[in-house]
Design a protein around this motif. Structure first.
Motif, PDB file in Angstrom:
ATOM      1  N   ILE A  32      40.441  49.706  39.889  1.00  0.00           N
ATOM      2  CA  ILE A  32      41.256  49.600  41.109  1.00  0.00           C
ATOM      3  C   ILE A  32      40.480  50.142  42.302  1.00  0.00           C
ATOM      4  CG2 ILE A  32      43.312  50.487  42.279  1.00  0.00           C
ATOM      5  CD1 ILE A  32      44.753  50.373  39.559  1.00  0.00           C
ATOM      6  N   SER A  33      39.785  51.285  42.105  1.00  0.00           N
ATOM      7  CA  SER A  33      39.011  51.898  43.194  1.00  0.00           C
ATOM      8  C   SER A  33      37.845  51.014  43.618  1.00  0.00           C
ATOM      9  CB  SER A  33      38.495  53.274  42.767  1.00  0.00           C
ATOM     10  OG  SER A  33      37.491  53.144  41.781  1.00  0.00           O
ATOM     11  N   LYS A  34      37.361  50.196  42.694  1.00  0.00           N
ATOM     12  CA  LYS A  34      36.229  49.318  42.972  1.00  0.00           C
ATOM     13  C   LYS A  34      36.680  47.948  43.484  1.00  0.00           C
ATOM     14  CE  LYS A  34      32.440  51.558  41.595  1.00  0.00           C
ATOM     15  NZ  LYS A  34      31.178  51.628  42.363  1.00  0.00           N
ATOM     16  N   GLY A  35      37.991  47.691  43.452  1.00  0.00           N
ATOM     17  CA  GLY A  35      38.487  46.389  43.864  1.00  0.00           C
ATOM     18  C   GLY A  35      38.251  45.318  42.830  1.00  0.00           C
ATOM     19  N   GLY A  36      38.042  45.719  41.568  1.00  0.00           N
ATOM     20  CA  GLY A  36      37.787  44.763  40.503  1.00  0.00           C
ATOM     21  C   GLY A  36      39.057  44.376  39.777  1.00  0.00           C
ATOM     22  N   HIS A  37      38.983  43.321  38.963  1.00  0.00           N
ATOM     23  CA  HIS A  37      40.124  42.876  38.180  1.00  0.00           C
ATOM     24  C   HIS A  37      40.324  43.815  36.985  1.00  0.00           C
ATOM     25  CE1 HIS A  37      40.530  39.208  40.478  1.00  0.00           C
ATOM     26  NE2 HIS A  37      39.243  38.945  40.295  1.00  0.00           N
ATOM     27  N   GLU A  38      41.595  44.151  36.736  1.00  0.00           N
ATOM     28  CA  GLU A  38      41.886  45.021  35.607  1.00  0.00           C
ATOM     29  C   GLU A  38      41.686  44.272  34.283  1.00  0.00           C
ATOM     30  OE1 GLU A  38      45.521  47.345  35.814  1.00  0.00           O
ATOM     31  OE2 GLU A  38      45.671  46.881  37.960  1.00  0.00           O
ATOM     32  N   LYS A  75      38.852  50.483  26.262  1.00  0.00           N
ATOM     33  CA  LYS A  75      40.254  50.068  26.367  1.00  0.00           C
ATOM     34  C   LYS A  75      40.667  49.932  27.836  1.00  0.00           C
ATOM     35  CE  LYS A  75      41.435  52.399  22.026  1.00  0.00           C
ATOM     36  NZ  LYS A  75      42.234  53.482  21.396  1.00  0.00           N
ATOM     37  N   PRO A  76      41.604  49.024  28.131  1.00  0.00           N
ATOM     38  CA  PRO A  76      42.018  48.769  29.520  1.00  0.00           C
ATOM     39  C   PRO A  76      42.464  50.019  30.265  1.00  0.00           C
ATOM     40  CG  PRO A  76      42.865  47.057  28.098  1.00  0.00           C
ATOM     41  CD  PRO A  76      42.267  48.083  27.193  1.00  0.00           C
ATOM     42  N   LYS A  77      43.251  50.877  29.624  1.00  0.00           N
ATOM     43  CA  LYS A  77      43.797  52.038  30.329  1.00  0.00           C
ATOM     44  C   LYS A  77      42.719  53.056  30.692  1.00  0.00           C
ATOM     45  CE  LYS A  77      45.118  54.578  26.106  1.00  0.00           C
ATOM     46  NZ  LYS A  77      46.259  55.208  25.387  1.00  0.00           N
ATOM     47  N   GLU A  78      41.604  53.061  29.939  1.00  0.00           N
ATOM     48  CA  GLU A  78      40.532  54.025  30.194  1.00  0.00           C
ATOM     49  C   GLU A  78      39.818  53.748  31.514  1.00  0.00           C
ATOM     50  OE1 GLU A  78      39.170  54.959  25.567  1.00  0.00           O
ATOM     51  OE2 GLU A  78      38.203  53.330  26.680  1.00  0.00           O
ATOM     52  N   VAL A  79      39.837  52.509  31.944  1.00  0.00           N
ATOM     53  CA  VAL A  79      39.065  52.147  33.140  1.00  0.00           C
ATOM     54  C   VAL A  79      39.954  51.601  34.257  1.00  0.00           C
ATOM     55  CG1 VAL A  79      36.939  51.708  31.836  1.00  0.00           C
ATOM     56  CG2 VAL A  79      38.591  49.850  32.152  1.00  0.00           C
ATOM     57  N   ARG A  80      41.268  51.686  34.086  1.00  0.00           N
ATOM     58  CA  ARG A  80      42.199  51.087  35.055  1.00  0.00           C
ATOM     59  C   ARG A  80      41.983  51.648  36.457  1.00  0.00           C
ATOM     60  NH1 ARG A  80      47.125  52.287  37.214  1.00  0.00           N
ATOM     61  NH2 ARG A  80      48.421  50.472  37.786  1.00  0.00           N
ATOM     62  N   ASP A  81      42.008  52.965  36.605  1.00  0.00           N
ATOM     63  CA  ASP A  81      41.877  53.580  37.924  1.00  0.00           C
ATOM     64  C   ASP A  81      40.509  53.298  38.549  1.00  0.00           C
ATOM     65  OD1 ASP A  81      44.414  54.588  37.621  1.00  0.00           O
ATOM     66  OD2 ASP A  81      43.757  56.584  36.999  1.00  0.00           O
ATOM     67  N   PHE A  82      39.473  53.303  37.709  1.00  0.00           N
ATOM     68  CA  PHE A  82      38.120  53.034  38.198  1.00  0.00           C
ATOM     69  C   PHE A  82      38.028  51.624  38.777  1.00  0.00           C
ATOM     70  CE2 PHE A  82      34.048  50.976  37.176  1.00  0.00           C
ATOM     71  CZ  PHE A  82      33.170  51.755  37.925  1.00  0.00           C
ATOM     72  N   VAL A 118      30.039  47.378  38.260  1.00  0.00           N
ATOM     73  CA  VAL A 118      29.818  48.469  37.317  1.00  0.00           C
ATOM     74  C   VAL A 118      28.323  48.704  37.102  1.00  0.00           C
ATOM     75  CG1 VAL A 118      30.279  49.344  34.999  1.00  0.00           C
ATOM     76  CG2 VAL A 118      31.961  47.880  36.136  1.00  0.00           C
ATOM     77  N   SER A 119      27.871  49.943  37.274  1.00  0.00           N
ATOM     78  CA  SER A 119      26.490  50.305  36.980  1.00  0.00           C
ATOM     79  C   SER A 119      26.428  51.034  35.645  1.00  0.00           C
ATOM     80  CB  SER A 119      25.921  51.207  38.076  1.00  0.00           C
ATOM     81  OG  SER A 119      26.557  52.481  38.039  1.00  0.00           O
ATOM     82  N   TYR A 120      25.244  51.147  35.089  1.00  0.00           N
ATOM     83  CA  TYR A 120      25.074  51.859  33.814  1.00  0.00           C
ATOM     84  C   TYR A 120      25.512  53.316  33.953  1.00  0.00           C
ATOM     85  CZ  TYR A 120      22.811  53.935  29.722  1.00  0.00           C
ATOM     86  OH  TYR A 120      22.557  54.624  28.559  1.00  0.00           O
ATOM     87  N   LYS A 121      25.162  53.929  35.065  1.00  0.00           N
ATOM     88  CA  LYS A 121      25.537  55.332  35.290  1.00  0.00           C
ATOM     89  C   LYS A 121      27.052  55.491  35.298  1.00  0.00           C
ATOM     90  CE  LYS A 121      24.735  59.149  38.544  1.00  0.00           C
ATOM     91  NZ  LYS A 121      24.079  59.539  39.825  1.00  0.00           N
ATOM     92  N   GLU A 131      29.849  44.125  27.679  1.00  0.00           N
ATOM     93  CA  GLU A 131      30.594  43.150  28.476  1.00  0.00           C
ATOM     94  C   GLU A 131      31.132  43.790  29.746  1.00  0.00           C
ATOM     95  OE1 GLU A 131      34.441  40.135  28.012  1.00  0.00           O
ATOM     96  OE2 GLU A 131      33.617  41.150  26.240  1.00  0.00           O
ATOM     97  N   PHE A 132      31.557  45.026  29.648  1.00  0.00           N
ATOM     98  CA  PHE A 132      32.063  45.753  30.815  1.00  0.00           C
ATOM     99  C   PHE A 132      30.935  45.965  31.839  1.00  0.00           C
ATOM    100  CE2 PHE A 132      33.520  49.729  32.963  1.00  0.00           C
ATOM    101  CZ  PHE A 132      34.695  49.217  33.514  1.00  0.00           C
ATOM    102  N   LEU A 133      29.738  46.280  31.339  1.00  0.00           N
ATOM    103  CA  LEU A 133      28.595  46.501  32.227  1.00  0.00           C
ATOM    104  C   LEU A 133      28.182  45.211  32.930  1.00  0.00           C
ATOM    105  CD1 LEU A 133      26.377  48.339  33.351  1.00  0.00           C
ATOM    106  CD2 LEU A 133      25.070  47.957  31.243  1.00  0.00           C
TER     107      LEU A 133
END
Length: 635
Positions: free
Chosen positions: A503-509, A494-501, A525-528, A518-520
């Motif tokens: 943002i910290s990576k400079g990626g699109h929400e 879900k979007p809210k689960e990865v929002r902060d991550f 984003v790495s598998y880890k 699809e997220f990977l």
């Protein structure tokens, strides 16, 4: 001179002539398939020897070593036991061009391979020089040695390397010799010519070796090994990794304007420019004098100082291959930073040798001239230990299959780099020592270092070269990859689960939920990192499984397109050309196309399409001719 009296030696299923990297793989493969095998070598102290660069792997070549291992060959296992440094190259680039390279302990590598050969139950290792073949009605039935022994066999593999009428050249000095001042084989290729083979004369070279105790390392740049474990063989456990602090470093230095001045001043004494050398040298591994002439605008060239082993002070000066006179070599060395006081232990040299023009070979590496005779390695015009070993494995497999009265084995261009190399050789030939490059493989995205086992282990098992325990481990790895790929297709993020991550990576929400796979696929984003947001798999996955999952997902679109191209190629590969087709009877073929088709004798329409000088119109005409002749497609 008294003629040597011949006598009957033992009979074998397969005889391999030459115990370099090609011969070692050929003999081991034939023996492991159940054939009583004889491996003949001029010198037992030269088994799997490294007369040139003491290393294994590198771009394209490292992938070949992994392919050899996946098919059940020995090179990967052997270097994993004897390396002094391991490095993964091109880590900043995509997976298709990553390649592992190991610095070898050349003496340990030779000793370990020789012991492996000696321990193989069906394999006999013997010292001797083969002068001639036993040929009856166009079929090779064995070999004859210089001592008069006649050994009969069902099939024979020739891996003569640079010993075939070898001639060493150092400045004005020339003498008959194999590599590293070993005895040459002077008669066999002369006899091959009498049997109807076309031969070429090629040249390769090696640089001077220096005493490591006389190198000023503080004036050079250190090149250490990797801190993370890596291996060539899929069977080598991470526990066998030699810790980084126990690896031996290489050192980087450069030529300079003064070095180049010395070389230019003495070009009249350089054999390759004075007309002394007749053989064609390797374009992609030129001598230092050739570099200075061809790249006159460059003010320096890099050189790597490489240890030859843990128990020797001999160092290899990679990049300084030369056949200049010994006195000039010493001046060149002393002009280089870090080598001002270097003691030269061996001079560099050029070596000329005979080559069988590879258009005379089938994709199985059996010769078209003599049945049941196979050739591999530098005998076929290649350069490099890895290229030789890859060919040796295929030649040994097919010689073994012939002895067992079974069908032959080939690799397609879409199967392996080994398949690319052999197809290049038998379809296009080579006018210079052939070297594998990643650019030669049109399907390099699916011919990667990491997936060689997934591509080839099944084949190796079918051939009897992969035992059941290893095969079962392979099936488990394959299942783990497939299960994890499926699992990631079923977990929603879900979007809210990865929002902060994000943002910290400079990626699109995310605007909506996405599957984990699809997220990977996102580059940031790495598998880890993905495991922070989803449940862990039921079992801890091996790092090699994780690597495959990540690559398959991130490059899914590109891999799919590459596989689609492979499927289209299969349709052309399925259209076989009948043996002994009369190209003169096919109206409409261009003269050059007809001549090339008659010379190469391609086995499929796909192979014919890759012949230089055969144009698309020729292929269309040939295809119609075959279809009208009701030549059935091979399923």
């Amino acid at each position: 001179m008294t003629e040597v009296k011949q006598y009957a030696g033992k009979d074998y299923d397969v005889i391999v002539v030459g115990a370099g990297h090609a011969g070692s793989e050929a003999a081991l493969a034939a023996a492991r398939m159940g054939n009583k095998t004889l491996l003949m070598t001029i010198n037992l102290d030269m088994v799997a020897f490294m007369p040139c660069n003491p290393s294994v792997g590198g771009p394209a070549k490292g992938i070949v070593v992994r392919e050899i291992d996946a098919l059940g060959g020995e090179m990967g296992k052997n270097i994993d036991k004897t390396y002094v440094q391991m490095r993964m190259l091109n880590t900043g680039k995509g997976p298709a061009v990553r390649a592992l390279r190991a610095q070898a302990d050349k003496h340990a590598y030779h000793a370990q391979m020789k012991k492996t050969i000696e321990d193989e139950p069906n394999l006999t290792l013997r010292q001797g020089i083969v002068d001639d073949l036993i040929i009856e009605d166009g079929v090779c039935k064995g070999v004859i040695t210089n001592t008069g022994a006649r050994y009969h066999a069902k099939s024979v593999v020739l891996t003569l390397g640079t010993a075939a009428r070898g001639k060493i050249i150092i400045g004005e000095l020339m003498y008959s010799s194999g590599p590293n001042n070993s005895q040459p084989a002077m008669k066999l290729t002369k006899n091959l010519k009498d049997y109807g083979f076309d031969l070429e004369r090629f040249k390769t070279g090696t640089p001077p070796r220096v005493d490591g105790g006389t190198i000023h390392y503080d004036e050079t740049e250190e090149q250490p090994g990797d801190k993370e474990p890596n291996h060539f063989s899929f069977t080598t456990p991470d526990s066998a990794y030699i810790d980084a602090k126990n690896q031996l470093s290489c050192w980087l230095t450069y030529t300079n304007e003064y070095t180049h001045k010395i070389i230019r001043k003495n070009l009249d004494r350089a054999p390759m420019f004075s007309g002394v050398i007749e053989g064609v040298g390797p374009r992609y591994c030129p001598s230092i004098e050739d570099k200075i002439v061809r790249f006159a605008d460059k003010d320096h060239h890099q050189l790597f100082l490489e240890p030859e082993g843990r128990h020797t002070d001999e160092w290899y000066v990679q990049g300084l291959s030369t056949s200049m006179p010994e006195e000039i070599q010493q001046k060149i060395l002393h002009s280089i930073k870090g080598l001002e006081d270097a003691e030269m232990m061996r001079p560099g040299y050029a070596i000329e040798y005979d080559v069988v023009s590879p258009y005379q070979l089938k994709p199985t590496l059996e010769t078209k001239v003599v049945k049941n005779l196979y050739t591999a390695g530098q005998t076929n015009g290649t350069s490099g230990y890895e290229e030789a070993a890859g060919q040796g494995l295929i030649a040994g497999i097919n010689a073994g299959l012939r002895a067992l009265d079974k069908g032959q084995f080939t690799l397609k261009r879409s199967d392996a780099y080994i398949g690319v190399m052999i197809d290049d050789l038998v379809t296009k030939g080579t006018k210079e020592p052939y070297r594998l490059l990643t650019s030669r493989a049109e399907y390099r995205l699916i011919l990667r270092h990491d997936n060689a086992d997934l591509r080839l282990t099944e084949m190796g098992h079918d051939l009897g070269l992969i035992d059941q325990d290893r095969y079962q481990s392979f099936l488990e790895k394959k299942a783990d990859i497939e299960n994890e790929l499926h699992r990631l297709d079923t977990i929603r993020i879900k979007p809210k689960e990865v929002r902060d991550f994000l943002i910290s990576k400079g990626g699109h929400e995310l605007k909506d939920g996405v599957w984990a796979s699809e997220f990977l696929r996102r580059p940031e984003v790495s598998y880890k990192e993905l495991l922070q947001f989803i449940p862990a798999p039921d079992k801890k996955l091996d790092r090699r499984v994780v690597e495959q999952v990540e690559i398959e997902i991130k490059y899914a679109g590109y891999i799919k397109k590459a596989k689609e191209r492979v499927e289209r190629l299969k349709k052309m590969e399925a259209k076989k050309i009948p043996d002994h087709i009369d190209y003169a009877a096919i109206n409409g073929l261009a003269t050059e196309g007809r001549q090339k088709l008659e010379k190469i004798q391609p086995q499929t329409i796909a192979q014919a399409s890759r012949i230089s000088g055969v144009n698309p119109a020729d292929i269309a005409i040939l295809s119609v001719y075959i279809e009208r002749g009701r030549i059935a497609k091979v399923k």
